[in-house]
Motif scaffolding. Structure first.
Motif, mmCIF file in Angstrom:
data_model
loop_
_atom_site.group_PDB
_atom_site.id
_atom_site.type_symbol
_atom_site.label_atom_id
_atom_site.label_comp_id
_atom_site.label_asym_id
_atom_site.label_seq_id
_atom_site.Cartn_x
_atom_site.Cartn_y
_atom_site.Cartn_z
ATOM 1 N N ARG A 185 -7.998 3.297 -3.236
ATOM 2 C CA ARG A 185 -7.831 2.223 -4.198
ATOM 3 C C ARG A 185 -6.472 1.577 -4.046
ATOM 4 N NH1 ARG A 185 -10.248 1.493 -9.418
ATOM 5 N NH2 ARG A 185 -11.905 2.805 -8.623
ATOM 6 N N ILE A 197 1.477 5.684 -0.499
ATOM 7 C CA ILE A 197 0.057 5.518 -0.217
ATOM 8 C C ILE A 197 -0.335 6.530 0.856
ATOM 9 C CG2 ILE A 197 -1.680 3.941 0.630
ATOM 10 C CD1 ILE A 197 -0.177 1.693 -0.555
ATOM 11 N N ASP A 198 -1.226 7.435 0.467
ATOM 12 C CA ASP A 198 -1.577 8.496 1.414
ATOM 13 C C ASP A 198 -2.503 7.995 2.500
ATOM 14 O OD1 ASP A 198 -1.989 10.499 -1.505
ATOM 15 O OD2 ASP A 198 -0.203 10.210 -0.258
ATOM 16 N N SER A 199 -3.415 7.161 2.099
ATOM 17 C CA SER A 199 -4.402 6.711 3.079
ATOM 18 C C SER A 199 -4.691 5.248 2.834
ATOM 19 C CB SER A 199 -5.679 7.547 2.917
ATOM 20 O OG SER A 199 -6.791 6.805 3.345
ATOM 21 N N ALA A 200 -4.877 4.519 3.905
ATOM 22 C CA ALA A 200 -5.171 3.101 3.745
ATOM 23 C C ALA A 200 -6.516 2.913 3.059
ATOM 24 C CB ALA A 200 -5.162 2.417 5.099
#
Lengths: 157, 649, 187
Positions: B350, B344-347
């Motif tokens: 999606r 997951i790159d960014s919280a």
């Protein structure tokens, strides 16, 4: 922003506007929902037609009218029947664990995730799919007519 | 005769399940496909066994064959015909028979649908798993939950009939079967998850194969739970529809993990993420159905829904422990293959939303499980009795419910990988107005209180987000904009929003009071005039009904009390005046007597209550829409990390 | 060991604990509260259905002035006309009322039996006693339900035996027998 202001005003107004104060019968009803019927399988006296439930409901109303406080009334029934008639677990002592542990667990989970998140950033990528496995997936998808349609949002990306 | 046929059926199922699983395992070990096909055919034999047993039980019930102990204990010559059919699942042994029937049915259909895919090891292992689970339930029916025990009825014997509460409402015929279709249905994705672990093929394969099975089971479970709530509401008399009773909680737990699973698979399909979550969620769902069955039938937690136990508890608990052990061992063994490609790159994405979703539902399930078994923990460690009831569950589930509503609002607008704030602000404008609008409207119509208003705000936020998605989709694809997985999902979300509105309003603003009335007397309650007009007595085959006619604001309602002849039990039958804005329920607490025609009635008024049922139906409708493919398929497919997408054909 | 694997071990341990917990539970039931036994009996006074009155305190005060042989043991029977257990035990109560109780050395002791109505009404009570007999005081007024709760009554029938000094010596839940009620009465 106008939106935030409107929402905030509505929320604050609705929260602090007194509305109608709680009538005695409403108070008795909400108390009755927290006291278990001693003769039932854990149902509150407000939801049981057992004789003892009817008796206790009537007595709660009496006690509210006599001016006793909520905690006094609850303490009376706990005294007479045992802690288990209080459907609200205590917030002190061992019983408070039931209130606290969900927050603890969520906290630990969030902490663990943050840890894993930051670790993953520095790790190399995990196992890649082999060519065979990618082919197999293509086959399965073909056979199964799955509809991985795009949502309208993705076209905007 | 029925006893023999019935028992034979159970033995047949057990034998077929064991043989089938052994044959397939042999076929797997020796790489002989022929063996696997033969093994799969045994699924039909297993189903035939259950069908035969069910036929025998139904025949015994309908003909009131009291030589069958189950019929002698549950049946009665006075029970109306339709309820005889439903009597099959009104007590322990019959309910296990129903479970076995549904399970064998799923087994047979899976075997049929996958009959030409048995060369795939995963499919074969999935069948083996299902055979073994079926074998277990058949074993239960030969052991602690035997529906075909014999009984020697004395001359003129007539049974007591099922519990009167299970004889006076049509939903007894629908709620358990539909609920079981849901519970048992999750065995299918579970079996494939086990197969994926065993074969080591932990990519999206097993998810894709079982997608429709999962959706179907989830829809049935959702609808089954809603029907249960509706039934309670219609029958109990104090306007309640959910009591946080241990058995009710036990049915909600697999629904929570099942819903999380349904969403979380999207992250694995699209980006190969959350693999461990998905495996854990589907295995948890299956395990929780077994746990729920155990809690309902073991008597370790007192509940109004509990069946009388007869030693089945230990069996179910051992099975639960065994499956749990196997799942943990398999995950431990395959641990290295479970790491996802990428992360997951960014919280704020999606995927991040799905992860948050899993956490929220997981927390919800944890809270409910903890609250339900905490009295047991206290008893075991401190030897005293406490209760954890509705006040706890209501207080704890509310913040989680709000978080879920919030996620429902923002997740559909979040793009994969990463979201920019400009994008978000743009897409969330409508939903935000939706939230503000519902807040303002609520305050204007008189709703007060911080918590309910917050709830209304979140509900409006989520609702408008779903409407926005659907509007955009319909603009692109006209009517087809309503079908397909994500559009159908938005319809389901709308249903959830309606349900939430109903829940928040009815629980925050309920008012209730009881009145003693003489014939002709009128009282005023909550702005409505309530008049006691008349009464009558009706005699049925199995009960005597005291009915009164109450006029509520112009409409006549007829609550009653029924006394069941066989058991002497008194069962009240309230009636409800429903409108889109509120429900007024009138229950008869004290019927008129010969010399004293006065009655005692209880009136409960709850705003927006009907929206709970409407929301439930919309959820069901949305699930159906979800199952309809939205685009015609073409050659190339979307691969997990590709950014180009396939246009519709 | 990786974070995941150690998490799994923890999960396994918790699961084992969970299963053991469930396996060691017996069936749950609500226990009646016997804290009352050995404590001073909650005092009460109430009207009878026949128009009289009964005050427990009066009996206890009078007891202090009497010699043990004359002191009165009070049996308080919580009953209702709708309860089947009450029908079953009624003959036993009749025997207790008519014959009294005997101490271990054969002396006849003074006993008083009163019934307290539990969630009931006068008409049904009268009908019950007409049908099954008995002429001891039956208490019913707006305060009798509170009396029941003061005695931790969960349902009818329950019976409490009060010694002459005002202490509760026994509480019996469910239909009673003459032996159970009169055992332990001394004077």
């Amino acid at each position: 922003m106008l939106l935030a202001l409107v929402a905030l005003v509505a929320l604050l107004y609705g929260s602090f506007d007194a509305g109608d104060p709680e009538t005695p019968s409403e108070r008795a009803a909400s108390l009755a929902a927290t006291i278990a019927c001693p003769q039932c399988s854990g149902q509150p006296v407000s939801e049981s037609s057992a004789p003892i439930a009817q008796v206790i409901r009537a007595e709660i109303k009496e006690q509210v009218d006599q001016g006793r406080s909520d905690s006094e009334i609850r303490a009376y029934y706990v005294e007479q029947y045992g802690q288990w008639v209080n459907l609200n677990p205590s917030s002190s002592g061992f019983d408070s664990l039931v209130w606290i542990s969900p927050f603890l667990v969520v906290g630990i989970a969030l902490g663990g995730l943050t840890l894993a998140f930051s670790r993953r950033k520095s790790d190399s990528t995990g196992i890649e799919l082999t060519k065979d496995e990618e082919e197999q997936i293509r086959e399965i998808r073909k056979v199964h007519r799955t509809d991985l349609e795009t949502s309208p949002n993705d076209l905007n990306t | 005769m029925n006893l023999v046929i019935g028992s034979m059926g159970v033995v047949l199922t057990l034998a077929a399940s064991l043989t089938g699983s052994l044959t397939i395992v042999a076929g797997l070990k020796k790489s002989r496909e022929r063996l696997r096909s033969i093994g799969a055919k045994y699924a039909w034999v297993a189903f035939a066994g259950m069908a035969i047993s069910t036929f025998a039980m139904q025949r015994a019930l309908i003909t009131r064959d009291f030589s069958v102990k189950y019929v002698a204990e549950q049946g009665s010559s006075l029970t109306p015909p339709l309820y005889n059919v439903a009597t099959m699942w009104s007590a322990l042994e019959g309910s296990i028979l129903l479970w076995g029937l549904v399970l064998a049915g799923y087994l047979a259909i899976v075997a049929k649908k996958f009959s030409n895919r048995l060369s795939d090891e995963m499919v074969s292992w999935a069948l083996v798993t299902m055979f073994l689970v079926t074998a277990f339930f058949a074993l239960l029916m030969l052991g602690p939950a035997n529906p075909f025990q014999s009984f020697d009825p004395p001359l003129g014997y007539d049974g007591p009939g099922p519990n009167p509460l299970l004889q006076n409402h049509i939903l007894v015929a629908f709620h358990p079967p539909i609920l079981y279709l849901g519970y048992v249905g999750f065995t299918v994705p579970f079996a494939f998850a086990i197969a994926a672990l065993v074969t080591g093929r932990l990519g999206e394969g097993w998810l894709l194969i079982t997608r429709r099975w999962t959706l179907f089971s989830w829809a049935c479970l959702t609808f089954g739970i809603i029907l249960g709530a509706w039934w309670a509401y219609d029958v109990l008399g104090w306007g309640g529809y959910w009591g946080w009773d241990p058995v009710e909680n036990a049915s909600l737990l697999p629904w929570l993990t099942g819903t999380a699973f349904l969403h979380s698979v999207l992250a694995q399909e699209r980006r190969g993420l959350l693999r461990v979550w998905n495996l854990s969620l589907v295995c948890s769902t299956f395990l929780l159905t077994i746990l729920g069955t155990f809690i309902t039938r073991s008597g370790i937690i007192a509940s109004v829904h509990a069946f009388s136990e007869g030693g089945i508890g230990p069996w179910l608990l051992w099975f639960f422990a065994l499956v749990l052990l196997i799942v943990l061992a398999l995950i431990f063994w395959r641990g290295d293959r479970l790491r996802s490609q990428g992360g997951i790159d960014s919280a704020l994405s999606r995927e991040g939303a799905f992860l948050a979703n899993n956490l929220a539902f997981g927390a919800f399930a944890f809270v409910i499980l903890l609250g339900t078994i905490f009295p047991l923990i206290v008893e075991a460690t401190q030897n005293r009795q406490i209760s954890v009831g509705a006040p706890y569950f209501e207080k704890m589930s509310m913040p989680i419910g709000f978080v879920i509503l919030f996620l429902m609002a923002i997740a559909p607008v979040l793009p994969w990988r990463k979201a920019g704030t400009e994008l978000l602000r743009d897409r969330l404008e409508w939903p935000a107005w939706g939230g503000a609008l519902s807040l303002v409207v609520a305050v204007l119509v008189g709703a007060r209180g911080f918590i309910p208003l917050l709830g209304f705000g979140f509900a409006g936020f989520a609702g408008m987000s779903a409407i926005r998605h659907l509007a955009l989709s319909v603009r692109r694809n006209k009517v087809r904009g309503f079908v397909g997985r994500s559009n159908g999902g938005m319809v389901v979300h709308l249903g959830v929003v309606m349900l939430s509105l109903g829940l928040i309003a009815s629980s925050s603003y309920v008012s209730q009071s009881s009145f003693t009335l003489e014939p002709g007397e009128t009282v005023n309650f909550g702005g409505a005039d309530i008049t006691y007009e008349s009464s009558e007595q009706i005699v049925y085959s199995n009960r005597i009904q005291e009915k009164v006619q109450i006029r509520v604001d112009g409409d006549i309602l007829q609550p009653s009390i029924e006394r069941f002849t066989a058991s002497g039990q008194l069962v009240p039958s309230p009636t409800t005046k429903t409108s889109s804005s509120k429900d007024i329920q009138v229950a008869l607490l004290d019927p008129p007597e010969d010399d004293d025609q006065s009655i005692v009635i209880q009136i409960t008024e709850q705003p927006l209550l009907v929206w709970i049922w409407v929301g439930g139906f919309v959820m069901l409708f949305g699930s159906v829409l979800s199952a309809i493919p939205s685009t015609k398929r073409k050659q190339t497919l979307v691969m997990p990390n590709e950014s180009s997408v396939q246009a519709e054909g | 060991m990786s974070l995941g694997k150690s998490g799994l071990i923890i999960l396994a341990v918790v699961s084992v604990g969970f299963v053991v917990l469930l396996a060691t539970r017996g069936t749950q039931s609500n226990q009646p509260n016997f804290d009352l036994v050995g404590e001073p009996a909650p005092l009460f006074q109430a009207d009878t259905v026949t128009g009289g009155e009964f005050d427990l305190e009066d009996v206890l005060i009078a007891n202090r002035a009497l010699i043990p042989k004359d002191q009165v043991w009070v049996a308080v029977n919580f009953f209702a006309s709708w309860c089947t257990g009450c029908i079953i035990e009624h003959d036993e109560l009749l025997a207790f009322h008519d014959e009294g109780a005997f101490s271990s050395n054969g002396v006849k002791c003074n006993t008083k039996l009163v019934s307290v109505a539990f969630n009931d009404n006068a008409k049904d009570i009268e009908r019950f006693f007409e049908k099954y007999g008995g002429d001891w005081p039956v208490l019913l007024d707006e305060g009798t339900n509170r009396v029941a709760i003061n005695y931790s009554v969960m349902t009818a029938p329950e019976t409490v035996l009060i010694a002459p000094n005002g202490l509760v010596t026994k509480k019996i839940v469910g239909p009673i027998t003459y032996e159970k009620l009169s055992a332990g009465i001394e004077c």
